[in-house]
Motif scaffolding. Structure first.
Motif, mmCIF file in Angstrom:
data_model
loop_
_atom_site.group_PDB
_atom_site.id
_atom_site.type_symbol
_atom_site.label_atom_id
_atom_site.label_comp_id
_atom_site.label_asym_id
_atom_site.label_seq_id
_atom_site.Cartn_x
_atom_site.Cartn_y
_atom_site.Cartn_z
ATOM 1 N N TYR A 1 35.003 51.886 60.327
ATOM 2 C CA TYR A 1 34.506 52.224 59.116
ATOM 3 C C TYR A 1 33.498 52.840 60.037
ATOM 4 C CZ TYR A 1 35.921 47.814 56.764
ATOM 5 O OH TYR A 1 36.584 47.242 56.059
ATOM 6 N N LYS A 2 33.025 52.733 61.840
ATOM 7 C CA LYS A 2 32.089 53.711 62.708
ATOM 8 C C LYS A 2 32.925 54.868 62.781
ATOM 9 C CE LYS A 2 30.330 49.710 64.530
ATOM 10 N NZ LYS A 2 30.084 49.007 66.377
ATOM 11 N N LEU A 3 34.136 54.735 62.437
ATOM 12 C CA LEU A 3 35.108 56.435 63.232
ATOM 13 C C LEU A 3 34.931 56.986 61.403
ATOM 14 C CD1 LEU A 3 38.317 55.105 65.329
ATOM 15 C CD2 LEU A 3 36.281 56.902 65.439
ATOM 16 N N TYR A 4 35.280 56.296 60.599
ATOM 17 C CA TYR A 4 34.318 56.984 59.064
ATOM 18 C C TYR A 4 33.362 57.867 59.624
ATOM 19 C CZ TYR A 4 35.156 57.847 54.964
ATOM 20 O OH TYR A 4 34.758 58.972 53.122
ATOM 21 N N ALA A 5 32.647 56.932 59.626
ATOM 22 C CA ALA A 5 31.255 57.294 59.600
ATOM 23 C C ALA A 5 31.219 58.584 60.621
ATOM 24 C CB ALA A 5 30.178 56.438 59.452
ATOM 25 N N HIS A 6 31.400 58.396 61.779
ATOM 26 C CA HIS A 6 31.602 59.777 62.740
ATOM 27 C C HIS A 6 32.082 60.778 62.405
ATOM 28 C CE1 HIS A 6 31.082 61.463 66.727
ATOM 29 N NE2 HIS A 6 30.205 60.033 67.167
ATOM 30 N N MET A 7 32.888 60.622 61.846
ATOM 31 C CA MET A 7 33.107 61.577 60.789
ATOM 32 C C MET A 7 32.699 62.438 60.422
ATOM 33 S SD MET A 7 37.760 60.972 61.716
ATOM 34 C CE MET A 7 37.868 61.088 59.658
ATOM 35 N N LYS A 8 31.557 61.790 59.476
ATOM 36 C CA LYS A 8 31.164 62.263 57.917
ATOM 37 C C LYS A 8 29.776 63.242 58.505
ATOM 38 C CE LYS A 8 32.917 61.334 54.421
ATOM 39 N NZ LYS A 8 32.689 61.493 53.438
ATOM 40 N N ILE A 9 29.193 62.255 59.913
ATOM 41 C CA ILE A 9 28.178 62.752 60.774
ATOM 42 C C ILE A 9 28.384 63.568 62.483
ATOM 43 C CG2 ILE A 9 25.846 61.776 61.357
ATOM 44 C CD1 ILE A 9 25.642 59.635 60.248
ATOM 45 N N VAL A 10 28.722 64.428 62.245
ATOM 46 C CA VAL A 10 29.394 65.107 63.252
ATOM 47 C C VAL A 10 28.089 64.570 64.713
ATOM 48 C CG1 VAL A 10 30.664 66.903 64.745
ATOM 49 C CG2 VAL A 10 30.703 66.833 61.848
ATOM 50 N N SER A 11 27.309 64.718 64.804
ATOM 51 C CA SER A 11 26.212 64.478 65.449
ATOM 52 C C SER A 11 25.693 63.670 65.559
ATOM 53 C CB SER A 11 24.386 64.565 64.711
ATOM 54 O OG SER A 11 23.839 64.597 65.345
ATOM 55 N N ALA A 12 26.221 63.478 67.115
ATOM 56 C CA ALA A 12 26.722 61.897 68.276
ATOM 57 C C ALA A 12 25.003 61.472 68.149
ATOM 58 C CB ALA A 12 26.820 62.626 69.645
ATOM 59 N N THR A 13 23.688 62.161 68.463
ATOM 60 C CA THR A 13 22.556 62.073 68.172
ATOM 61 C C THR A 13 22.090 60.544 67.021
ATOM 62 O OG1 THR A 13 22.008 63.356 69.720
ATOM 63 C CG2 THR A 13 20.071 61.564 68.541
ATOM 64 N N GLU A 14 22.448 61.300 66.246
ATOM 65 C CA GLU A 14 22.760 61.017 64.231
ATOM 66 C C GLU A 14 23.738 59.825 64.935
ATOM 67 O OE1 GLU A 14 20.275 61.759 61.665
ATOM 68 O OE2 GLU A 14 19.245 63.241 63.361
ATOM 69 N N TYR A 15 24.715 60.116 65.115
ATOM 70 C CA TYR A 15 25.596 58.925 64.443
ATOM 71 C C TYR A 15 24.830 57.265 65.165
ATOM 72 C CZ TYR A 15 29.481 55.089 65.138
ATOM 73 O OH TYR A 15 29.963 54.342 64.907
ATOM 74 N N LYS A 16 24.802 57.914 66.616
ATOM 75 C CA LYS A 16 23.779 56.882 67.327
ATOM 76 C C LYS A 16 22.602 55.423 66.643
ATOM 77 C CE LYS A 16 21.906 55.274 71.721
ATOM 78 N NZ LYS A 16 21.216 55.682 72.890
ATOM 79 N N CYS A 17 22.475 56.567 66.083
ATOM 80 C CA CYS A 17 21.229 56.066 64.940
ATOM 81 C C CYS A 17 21.848 55.692 63.919
ATOM 82 C CB CYS A 17 20.418 57.712 64.371
ATOM 83 S SG CYS A 17 19.321 58.109 65.932
ATOM 84 N N LEU A 18 22.575 55.976 63.224
ATOM 85 C CA LEU A 18 22.995 55.102 62.278
ATOM 86 C C LEU A 18 24.024 54.102 62.619
ATOM 87 C CD1 LEU A 18 23.587 55.827 58.974
ATOM 88 C CD2 LEU A 18 26.467 56.285 59.283
ATOM 89 N N ASP A 19 24.253 53.829 63.883
ATOM 90 C CA ASP A 19 25.366 53.074 63.912
ATOM 91 C C ASP A 19 24.440 51.566 64.276
ATOM 92 O OD1 ASP A 19 26.827 51.791 64.749
ATOM 93 O OD2 ASP A 19 26.971 52.224 67.098
#
Length: 139
Positions: A56-74
């Motif tokens: 699920y995290k990888l799927y979300a990371h593919m949707k949000i390419v920005s590492a910073t934004e993904y970290k916030c989402l995580d």
């Protein structure tokens, strides 16, 4: 401290390096998909298993390419549901990974899509949603 799977660490490392090297988002995304595919093909059932939450995290990371934004989402969704698509809020009708009110779907990938759509409509970015969550206790 949050422990990351080797696959998540590899994706974060690669996407950060690609961004620093000036690669386009599309090139970075294609390379990330290849990295994920190769990693999943190399895993055999006797040596290791991939947790559903990592997928699920990888799927979300593919949707949000920005590492910073993904970290916030995580951070946000780890606090909300620990990435559990069956998570229920005892005090409201919030449900699923993003803990959206009145969510009915149990499909984790649809939950992620709906959660990202909600974040974009209400807060613009995952980091702004996390900041709001830190102030108020919900997003």
């Amino acid at each position: 401290m949050i422990t990351l799977s080797p696959l998540t660490r590899a994706v974060r490392y690669f996407s950060t390096r690609a961004a620093l090297a000036g690669c386009s988002r599309r090139t970075t995304l294609h390379a990330t998909v290849l990295l994920i595919s190769f990693t999943l093909l190399s895993i055999n059932s006797s040596s290791a298993s991939v947790k559903n939450s990592d997928m699920y995290k990888l799927y979300a990371h593919m949707k949000i390419v920005s590492a910073t934004e993904y970290k916030c989402l995580d951070l946000l969704w780890t606090r909300e549901s620990n990435w559990n698509p069956l998570s229920k809020n005892k005090k409201s009708s919030a449900f699923g990974i993003p803990q959206l009110l009145k969510m009915t779907t149990k499909d984790p990938y649809k939950q992620i899509d709906l959660g990202l759509k909600y974040i974009k409509a209400r807060h613009s970015t995952a980091c702004l949603a996390l900041a709001y969550f830190n102030k108020v206790g919900h997003y």
